[in-house]
Design an enzyme around this catalytic site. Structure first.
Site, PDB file in Angstrom:
ATOM      1  N   THR A  93       9.183  -9.443  -3.195  1.00 14.81           N
ATOM      2  CA  THR A  93       8.990 -10.845  -2.858  1.00 14.81           C
ATOM      3  C   THR A  93       9.384 -11.703  -4.052  1.00 14.81           C
ATOM      4  O   THR A  93       8.705 -11.726  -5.078  1.00 14.81           O
ATOM      5  CB  THR A  93       7.518 -11.121  -2.488  1.00 14.81           C
ATOM      6  OG1 THR A  93       7.146 -10.276  -1.398  1.00 14.81           O
ATOM      7  CG2 THR A  93       7.336 -12.574  -2.066  1.00 14.81           C
ATOM      8  N   VAL A 118       9.909  -7.060   3.068  1.00 11.15           N
ATOM      9  CA  VAL A 118       9.202  -6.534   4.238  1.00 11.15           C
ATOM     10  C   VAL A 118       7.804  -7.140   4.346  1.00 11.15           C
ATOM     11  O   VAL A 118       7.189  -7.508   3.344  1.00 11.15           O
ATOM     12  CB  VAL A 118       9.086  -4.997   4.185  1.00 11.15           C
ATOM     13  CG1 VAL A 118      10.472  -4.373   4.210  1.00 11.15           C
ATOM     14  CG2 VAL A 118       8.307  -4.522   2.956  1.00 11.15           C
ATOM     15  N   VAL A 167      11.945 -16.552   4.362  1.00 12.74           N
ATOM     16  CA  VAL A 167      11.075 -16.131   5.461  1.00 12.74           C
ATOM     17  C   VAL A 167       9.899 -15.323   4.925  1.00 12.74           C
ATOM     18  O   VAL A 167       8.756 -15.490   5.363  1.00 12.74           O
ATOM     19  CB  VAL A 167      11.862 -15.320   6.510  1.00 12.74           C
ATOM     20  CG1 VAL A 167      10.924 -14.704   7.544  1.00 12.74           C
ATOM     21  CG2 VAL A 167      12.887 -16.210   7.209  1.00 12.74           C
ATOM     22  N   LYS A 168      10.155 -14.472   3.957  1.00 10.86           N
ATOM     23  CA  LYS A 168       9.082 -13.657   3.377  1.00 10.86           C
ATOM     24  C   LYS A 168       8.029 -14.530   2.695  1.00 10.86           C
ATOM     25  O   LYS A 168       6.813 -14.317   2.863  1.00 10.86           O
ATOM     26  CB  LYS A 168       9.679 -12.658   2.381  1.00 10.86           C
ATOM     27  CG  LYS A 168       8.660 -11.898   1.533  1.00 10.86           C
ATOM     28  CD  LYS A 168       7.686 -11.080   2.361  1.00 10.86           C
ATOM     29  CE  LYS A 168       6.841 -10.190   1.428  1.00 10.86           C
ATOM     30  NZ  LYS A 168       5.737  -9.554   2.166  1.00 10.86           N
ATOM     31  N   LEU A 169       8.454 -15.537   1.946  1.00  8.01           N
ATOM     32  CA  LEU A 169       7.497 -16.436   1.309  1.00  8.01           C
ATOM     33  C   LEU A 169       6.710 -17.215   2.351  1.00  8.01           C
ATOM     34  O   LEU A 169       5.500 -17.442   2.194  1.00  8.01           O
ATOM     35  CB  LEU A 169       8.215 -17.406   0.363  1.00  8.01           C
ATOM     36  CG  LEU A 169       8.644 -16.864  -0.999  1.00  8.01           C
ATOM     37  CD1 LEU A 169       9.328 -17.954  -1.801  1.00  8.01           C
ATOM     38  CD2 LEU A 169       7.463 -16.301  -1.776  1.00  8.01           C
TER      39      LEU A 169
END
EC number: 1.1.1.60
Length: 295
Positions: A93, A118, A167-169
């Site tokens: 991340t 992920v 998107v992960k954050l």
């Protein structure tokens, strides 16, 4: 597929095992000899030499803690020349700008860069049920798609480098926001002596319900945050990144700033290495389970 997995932390180790389970030839490396020893004892093929590990893999998977660690490992003077012709998959991340910077350096070195952060933790990594957010090199995406589907069944390509990181954050901000919001509501319920299960029964029927509430409920009720799959300190790092990105984008970052303060209060209270749901204790300080009239 020959994979060099670099980084054997909480997620790196189960991901390595999952890849082996799916039939891939994995060689694992880690800076810490202790984690390398654990991996070897668990049956993984390990390499103490970083250059030897990178040389052995046609695909490099990075499961490292942050952008600084990635740059230190990947762009070491002895490693960077070895990137040429390889696909580099970055799973940590980091911010979109950090990912774009790393991707540009990988391409300059002659490699293909794909960010694949992920969502999920150790159980999902072991079972192949992670949510994989891919962005970047389409050639690397198609080359590694079958392998990635062993980690998460639906692997969508989101576009250019940076979109997967964004998107992960956004996902991890929701982890903090949902947990903080539920902690505050549950604190009120318990303080006012409402039966917790009555509250949960109503909540489960509503559009407000999220499965994570039940997943974390036992931890809140028992005040036990041990054996974390995602420690509070890691969520602090991610929310700090989220705050930086939102401020740079001109968004109002007051909410993430307030959340970050609560998380840091939890760490200062000694919960940094505990499960992130321990932020409940920072929101409801001094709450004694033995005198909980709502239980």
């Amino acid at each position: 597929m020959k994979v060099a997995l670099l980084g054997l932390g909480l997620m790196g180790l189960p991901i390595a095992h999952r890849l082996v389970h799916c039939g891939h030839d994995v060689i694992a490396w880690n800076r810490s000899k202790e984690r390398l020893k654990i991996a070897k004892e668990e049956g993984l093929s390990v390499e103490s030499s970083l250059t030897a590990a990178v040389t052995a893999g046609e695909v490099l998977i990075l499961t490292l803690s942050d952008a600084e660690a990635i740059k230190d490992v990947l762009f070491d003077s002895s490693v960077k020349p070895l990137i040429k012709g390889k696909s580099v998959l970055q799973m940590g991340t980091i911010s979109p700008d950090e990912s774009r910077d790393i991707g540009a350096s990988v391409e300059t070195a002659g490699g293909d860069y794909l960010e694949v952060p992920v969502l999920g933790s150790i159980p999902e990594a072991k079972s192949g049920e992670l949510i994989v957010m891919a962005a970047g090199s389409e050639s690397a995406y198609h080359q590694t798609l079958l392998m990635l589907r062993g980690l998460g069944k639906e692997v969508e390509h989101l576009g250019p480098v940076g979109k997967g990181a964004a998107v992960k954050l956004a996902m991890n901000q929701l982890i903090a926001a949902l947990t903080a919001g539920f902690s505050q509501s549950l604190g009120l319920i318990r303080a006012e002596g409402v039966e917790v299960e009555q509250f949960m029964g109503l909540l489960r029927q509503s559009a407000l319900y999220a499965p994570t509430f039940d997943k974390k409920l036992k931890k809140f009720m028992e005040h036990d945050y041990s054996n974390p799959n995602f420690p509070l300190k890691h969520l602090i790092k991610d929310i700090a990144l989220f705050q930086q990105v939102t401020e740079a984008s001109g968004m109002n970052s007051e909410i993430s700033n307030a959340t970050l303060k609560v998380l840091i209060n939890g760490q200062n209270a000694g919960y940094g290495d505990e499960d992130y749901s321990s932020l409940y204790e920072a929101i409801n300080p001094g709450f004694d389970a033995e005198t909980d009239i709502g239980c």
